[in-house]
Scaffold this active site. Structure first.
Site, PDB file in Angstrom:
ATOM      1  N   LYS A  81       0.842  -1.200   0.000  1.00 39.63           N
ATOM      2  CA  LYS A  81       0.000   0.000   0.000  1.00 39.63           C
ATOM      3  C   LYS A  81       0.875   1.246   0.000  1.00 39.63           C
ATOM      4  O   LYS A  81       1.887   1.296   0.696  1.00 39.63           O
ATOM      5  CB  LYS A  81      -0.892  -0.025   1.244  1.00 39.63           C
ATOM      6  CG  LYS A  81      -1.929   1.085   1.315  1.00 39.63           C
ATOM      7  CD  LYS A  81      -2.797   0.934   2.565  1.00 39.63           C
ATOM      8  CE  LYS A  81      -3.896   1.981   2.628  1.00 39.63           C
ATOM      9  NZ  LYS A  81      -4.729   1.830   3.844  1.00 39.63           N
ATOM     10  N   SER A 156      -9.745   1.653   3.138  1.00 40.26           N
ATOM     11  CA  SER A 156      -8.910   2.426   2.245  1.00 40.26           C
ATOM     12  C   SER A 156      -7.901   1.589   1.458  1.00 40.26           C
ATOM     13  O   SER A 156      -7.403   2.050   0.429  1.00 40.26           O
ATOM     14  CB  SER A 156      -8.158   3.507   3.034  1.00 40.26           C
ATOM     15  OG  SER A 156      -7.228   2.926   3.924  1.00 40.26           O
ATOM     16  N   SER A 180      -9.857  -0.633   7.256  1.00 38.12           N
ATOM     17  CA  SER A 180      -9.262  -0.454   5.929  1.00 38.12           C
ATOM     18  C   SER A 180      -8.540  -1.667   5.357  1.00 38.12           C
ATOM     19  O   SER A 180      -8.126  -1.636   4.205  1.00 38.12           O
ATOM     20  CB  SER A 180      -8.293   0.730   5.940  1.00 38.12           C
ATOM     21  OG  SER A 180      -9.000   1.934   5.954  1.00 38.12           O
TER      22      SER A 180
END
Lengths: 492, 99
Positions: A81, A156, A180
């Site tokens: 990420k 997210s 997330s």
């Protein structure tokens, strides 16, 4: 026919290397070929690191040829990420304000996976600074759900989940501040783990809300997620919140019996707001746990209804403080048009941040401002105690808790962007785990028909996850339960 | 409406954000709706509850202390590598004294 690694697990990679059926470089090249066809459909990757990855794969192949022992993630293509720093690689946080930022050091989690032989194939998209539940808040465009391109992948960590679901990486690292990792895992049909607060070092994770942020793994199986977690878990002197609690052998215990485990089912998580299709899937998941010999127990977590209000005060307060550092001085974007330093700060931040980030900075600044601190922030911290206490009381009676991950399957892109509060409310089942600091996992629990809400996606099936939660540092039990659930459920 | 445009502009100034008119109007409505929602925390009597600033679990108090050894920091060149503007080994910024 060329090599297809899109459904491979970590075991498949290891087996291929050991048997010389495929080299790490062939696996890596096949992964980039897959990314070339799939990424344009879902926009998961923000930065590809092909040259670096191929060089590292060559290093693994050298070890294979020399007959050296292979580390646990040798040759495993892995996505990271874009809020987790990798030295020398651009790290944007999906924000314009860090669009040109080159990480000067690596996160401890990244150092550990690379030391374990993982091949980082690129940095993946997410909501800007990890603030969002749909990946629509990225400055580089939304990620699309591999199961339906008109729907969100969740957020997210949407790019991490989509990369694993679409076969562009065997595993991924994400971060989870309010759901997330678990919610996108549920929306994309993969496994996602929220480790205990303090289990995994956050050194090198760009901070959003420091008392709630966790790094955790995604995989296509519980075993893969457990393998990655075992590598990244453990004390790191560079993160004072990382705990010196020994890391057990997660893999060794995966097949130990779960018979007799008491699983709490909190009635507040099955109340109004839970979609009926999702409820049916989760209830069928509970039946699987019962077949495994677990005892299902009705429990209450009475402060659940206050969790979202509590979270959005604490998280935004911490965010407003953490994001004060983006001022255009030392790194990142700087406005070209300013006559003074204070004007430079304001214009840089106005032009550099997206709407949701500004909204959270505004809210957090408001609740911390003179005269409001006690009414909002201190109040929320006290309610957080009550939410956490609900869990510690429940864990006196049960070994784990089973719940839905989200009230609905993946929703349509644009469906919830008009009303930020409505988007926040969809985090209800995951936020509580972060407030309590306990570990959780989202494990695939079948699929539901796409809601008949118009458009071309009607009639498709959308994945749904089951969330399991456990006591602090009891990841071993969580992974074991999830692994056996996964095996018993099979492909539905 | 509990939140006014004046409140939003005041908070924006505290947060070093320069909002345009459309953003200001949007945040008046958004903050108002979110702050009205979080009012529900006042249904709870928390007068006897300790605030939770950190995640707590059973552990010795000094669990995460480390020895105070010096270790190398970033060299100057690395520290400046991401700077939007630099000169003479420093970060350069716009004029600081405004009058």
């Amino acid at each position: 026919m060329s090599l297809d690694v899109s459904r491979w697990t970590i075991d498949d990679v290891q087996e291929a290397l050991r048997s010389r059926r495929a080299s790490a470089q062939e696996i890596c090249a096949a992964t980039f070929a897959r990314i070339a066809t799939e990424n344009p459909k879902n926009n998961s990757f923000l930065t590809l690191t092909e040259e670096r990855a191929m060089a590292r794969a060559a290093e693994i192949d050298r070890k294979v040829t020399a007959g050296e022992p292979l580390p646990p993630l040798a040759g495993v293509p892995l996505a990271v990420k874009d809020v987790i720093l990798t030295e020398g690689i651009r790290n944007t946080c999906a924000s314009r304000i860090l669009g040109n930022f080159i990480a000067p050091y690596s996160a401890t989690a990244v150092e550990r996976i690379e030391a374990a032989g993982a091949i980082i194939v690129g940095k993946v998209n997410c909501d800007e600074f990890a603030m969002g539940s749909s990946n629509e808040n990225s400055a580089f465009g939304p990620v699309r759900n591999p199961h339906d391109p008109e729907r969100v992948p969740g957020g997210s960590s949407g790019g991490s989940a989509a990369a694993v679901a679409a076969g562009m990486a065997v595993a991924a690292l994400g971060s989870d501040t309010g759901g997330s990792i678990r919610q996108p895992a549920s929306f994309c049909g993969v496994v996602g783990v929220l480790p205990t607060y303090g289990r995994v070092s956050r050194y090198g994770l760009v901070a959003y809300a420091s008392s709630l942020d966790h790094i955790g793994p995604f995989g296509r199986s519980v075993k893969d997620a457990a393998t990655v977690l075992a590598v990244i878990a453990g004390r790191d002197p560079l993160d004072s919140t990382s705990a010196a609690v020994p890391v057990p052998d997660y893999l060794a215990a995966l097949d130990d019996p779960v018979r007799g485990f008491k699983i709490g089912v909190p009635r507040e998580y099955f109340a109004e707001g839970l979609g009926s299709d999702v409820r049916a899937r989760v209830e069928s998941g509970l039946a699987v746990l019962r077949e495994l010999g677990c005892e299902i127990v009705d429990i209450s977590l009475p402060h659940t209804e206050y969790a979202i209000a509590c979270y959005y005060i604490i998280a935004t307060a911490e965010a407003s403080s953490n994001l004060a550092r983006y001022d255009g001085v030392r790194y990142g974007y700087r406005t070209p048009e300013s006559a003074s330093l204070s004007e430079m700060y304001r214009k840089t931040r106005d032009q550099g941040f997206g709407t949701e980030v500004k909204r959270r900075i505004m809210l957090g600044t408001y609740v911390l401002s003179a005269g409001y601190y006690e009414a909002y922030y201190l109040k929320a911290q006290k309610v957080r105690t009550l939410v956490a206490r609900d869990f510690s009381r429940a864990f006196e009676r049960v070994d784990a808790i089973a719940t839905p991950v989200a009230p609905s399957p993946a929703f349509r892109i644009g469906e919830k962007t008009a009303d930020p509060l409505e988007m926040y409310l969809s985090d209800i089942y995951t936020i509580t785990g972060n407030l309590a600091g306990i570990p959780g996992i989202s494990v695939p629990c079948g699929s539901v028909p796409a809601p008949a809400d118009g458009g071309s996606s009607d009639g498709r099936k959308l994945p749904v996850g089951l969330q399991l939660l456990a006591r602090h540092f009891d990841e071993a039990r969580l992974l074991r339960l999830a692994h056996q659930f996964e095996k018993a459920r099979g492909e539905v | 409406m509990r939140i006014t445009e004046k409140d939003v502009l005041y908070v924006a100034a505290l947060g070093n954000l320069e909002l345009d008119a459309a953003e200001t109007a949007r945040f008046v409505a958004d903050l108002d709706s979110i702050l009205s929602y979080v009012e529900k925390l006042n249904e709870l009597d928390t007068s006897a509850v300790e605030p939770m600033a950190q995640v707590l679990y059973d552990a010795p108090e000094t669990l995460t202390w480390r020895d105070d050894h010096e270790r190398p920091g970033f060299p100057q060149e690395k520290s400046l590598a991401n700077a939007p503007e630099r000169g003479a080994g420093q970060f350069k910024v716009a004029k600081v004294i405004e009058r």
